[in-house]
Design an enzyme around this catalytic site. Structure first.
Site, mmCIF file in Angstrom:
data_model
loop_
_atom_site.group_PDB
_atom_site.id
_atom_site.type_symbol
_atom_site.label_atom_id
_atom_site.label_comp_id
_atom_site.label_asym_id
_atom_site.label_seq_id
_atom_site.Cartn_x
_atom_site.Cartn_y
_atom_site.Cartn_z
ATOM 1 N N ASN A 394 0.824 -1.204 0.000
ATOM 2 C CA ASN A 394 0.000 0.000 0.000
ATOM 3 C C ASN A 394 0.860 1.256 0.000
ATOM 4 O O ASN A 394 1.026 1.895 -1.034
ATOM 5 C CB ASN A 394 -0.955 0.004 1.195
ATOM 6 C CG ASN A 394 -2.098 0.977 1.013
ATOM 7 O OD1 ASN A 394 -1.984 1.982 0.334
ATOM 8 N ND2 ASN A 394 -3.235 0.685 1.626
ATOM 9 N N ASP A 395 1.434 1.596 1.137
ATOM 10 C CA ASP A 395 2.194 2.847 1.251
ATOM 11 C C ASP A 395 3.356 2.915 0.258
ATOM 12 O O ASP A 395 3.688 3.991 -0.235
ATOM 13 C CB ASP A 395 2.732 3.013 2.671
ATOM 14 C CG ASP A 395 1.605 3.113 3.697
ATOM 15 O OD1 ASP A 395 0.580 3.741 3.369
ATOM 16 O OD2 ASP A 395 1.750 2.572 4.802
ATOM 17 N N VAL A 396 3.969 1.759 -0.040
ATOM 18 C CA VAL A 396 5.155 1.752 -0.903
ATOM 19 C C VAL A 396 4.809 1.931 -2.374
ATOM 20 O O VAL A 396 5.703 2.014 -3.230
ATOM 21 C CB VAL A 396 5.966 0.453 -0.710
ATOM 22 C CG1 VAL A 396 6.465 0.348 0.716
ATOM 23 C CG2 VAL A 396 5.149 -0.774 -1.090
#
Length: 465
Positions: A394-396
């Site tokens: 997600n964040d990456v």
């Protein structure tokens, strides 16, 4: 009992084995060999420590009992722990290392004769300095690791916890620790010793609570470094060569790894270790993004896109780990390769919850090492790939890291999956990632959301293929 010279030689051998262990653990291909060297080095160090102590008959049985109980508990935990909980386990073990350093320092301060450090109130200055530093760093490691454990376990929010005047307070406490160590060495007051420990425990909590989920892998690495320095400090107090060597190796390697990760994330090393100094508030632009339209599909849609692709890049994340989908993913990739489709894996430096988390999971599923690439090696390939299959990351993969200066992850290098012709994003819902922010990738024209458990969706895609 063996002589001091022979003990020093064996400690040197164990130190060399620890260095070889670090060298082996730097690559998945040699990690098993590295683990073996580390285990052998520790067996030698523990055995020599036992054999170096004279007049030990009274407490020998007790030490063996505690060693056996602790070893048994550790073995059971290590055997039963799932890979998804490995970051929490590492944080928990770091806390125990720090607490052990504190207990040894307390023992040495209260009963210095047993350690040949002098008498109460008249401890050798050098030993008192080493003892104080080891105790302070150990206390910081313990309390900081407890907070990291709570955040990773989900008991405490992974979002940064901040308050007004937080950084000046942290700075004031750190300065007070230095002053307390100076006063303790000057007066050898037991009251100052207990105050030093209490203040060190407090700063450990305060340093970790403002660090957000996106930086948690760096925190785990940094706490590993702290635990090493705590052990090294106590090693000087005990005049134990093995403890000094091992602690210095762990401390320096953890610090270097943290620096490398910060560089890879475009983070300031000092900002992270000083408690998220300079962190910004989350942009309010994310508040209503879940109401934006998204395109969703099913396993049949995903299989159709993959069948007609010439190249697919897999982007694994923590969601894959939670679903234990690595073996199902390997089966899907094998099916794709049978259809002459080129498949690669893209690993972000901080994918998962600790350094190397995704690499270990893929190795567990026997994914060939030559198919796994780090961010800087594969990021330019997304523009030429037909499909990016994001499974649990997600964040990456969040493009906001490149566009929103107010985002907590702004400036962090991310995988450029949005540049692919098609993006298949496997996720249970549109909920934000561990950093607590929405992902713009969900709403891109070329993104197809696959709302499902990662393992089930991957298995269904394989059936359709």
């Amino acid at each position: 009992m063996i002589s001091a010279n022979l003990s020093a030689i064996f400690y040197l051998v164990s130190g060399v084995l620890f260095i070889l262990a670090l060298r082996g653990l730097s690559s998945p291909e040699t990690s098993r060999q590295g683990n073996f060297f580390g285990i052998l080095g520790m067996i030698i160090a523990i055995s020599v420590t036992f054999l170096s102590i004279g007049n030990f008959s009274n407490g020998f049985i007790l030490v063996l009992v505690f060693l056996s109980v602790g070893g048994l508990i550790g073995a059971i935990i290590a055997y039963k722990i799932p890979m998804t909980a490995m970051p929490e386990l590492v944080a928990g073990f770091h806390s125990l290392v720090g607490l052990a350093a504190v207990f040894v320092a307390i023992s040495a301060f209260l009963n210095p004769e047993a350690f040949n450090l002098g008498t109460p109130g008249n401890i050798k200055l050098g030993s008192l300095i080493e003892m104080s530093i080891g105790a302070a760093v150990g206390a910081i490691t313990f309390s900081g690791s407890i907070i990291a454990f709570l955040k990773l376990q989900g008991i405490m929010s992974g979002s940064p916890i901040t308050f007004k005047g937080q950084h000046p307070l942290n700075a004031l406490i750190l300065i007070s620790i230095i002053i307390l160590i100076y006063l303790l060495c000057s007066t050898q007051s037991s009251s100052l010793f207990w105050i030093l420990l209490a203040v060190s425990f407090l700063i450990g909590f305060l340093l970790i609570i403002p660090i957000g989920g996106a930086d948690m892998p760096v925190v785990i690495s940094m706490l590993n470094s702290y635990s090493g320095w705590a052990a090294a400090g106590i090693g000087f107090t005990l005049e134990n060569t093995a403890l000094i060597i091992t602690g210095a190796l762990v401390g320096s390697s953890g610090a270097i790894l943290s620096y490398i990760m910060c560089k890879g994330m475009n983070r300031s090393f000092f900002n992270v270790i000083l408690g998220g100094f300079g962190a910004t508030e989350q942009s309010s632009n994310n508040q209503d993004k879940e109401q934006r339209p998204v395109k969703s599909g099913n396993a049949d849609d995903a299989a159709f896109l993959m069948k007609n692709a010439s190249s697919v890049i897999i982007v694994p994340g923590y969601g894959m780990a939670v679903a234990q989908a690595q073996h199902a993913l390997r089966e899907m990739v094998d099916t794709l390769k049978k259809n002459d489709i080129k498949v690669s894996y893209a690993i972000h430096p901080v994918a998962g919850r600790m350094p190397g988390h995704m690499n270990v999971l893929l190795a567990e599923a026997n994914v060939p090492y030559d198919e796994v690439f780090e961010l800087e090696e594969i990021n330019n390939d997304f523009a030429n790939a037909d499909v990016a299959f994001v499974i649990g990351a997600n964040d990456v993969t969040n493009p906001v890291a490149k566009t929103d200066p107010q985002s907590p992850i702004y400036g962090m290098p991310v995988l450029d999956v949005e540049k692919c012709k098609s993006v298949l994003f496997v996720k249970r819902s549109l909920s934000p990632g561990y950093a607590g922010i929405d992902n713009d990738l969900f709403y891109k024209e070329n993104t197809l959301m696959l709302f499902s458990d990662a393992k089930k969706m991957t298995e269904d895609i394989t059936k359709n293929l």
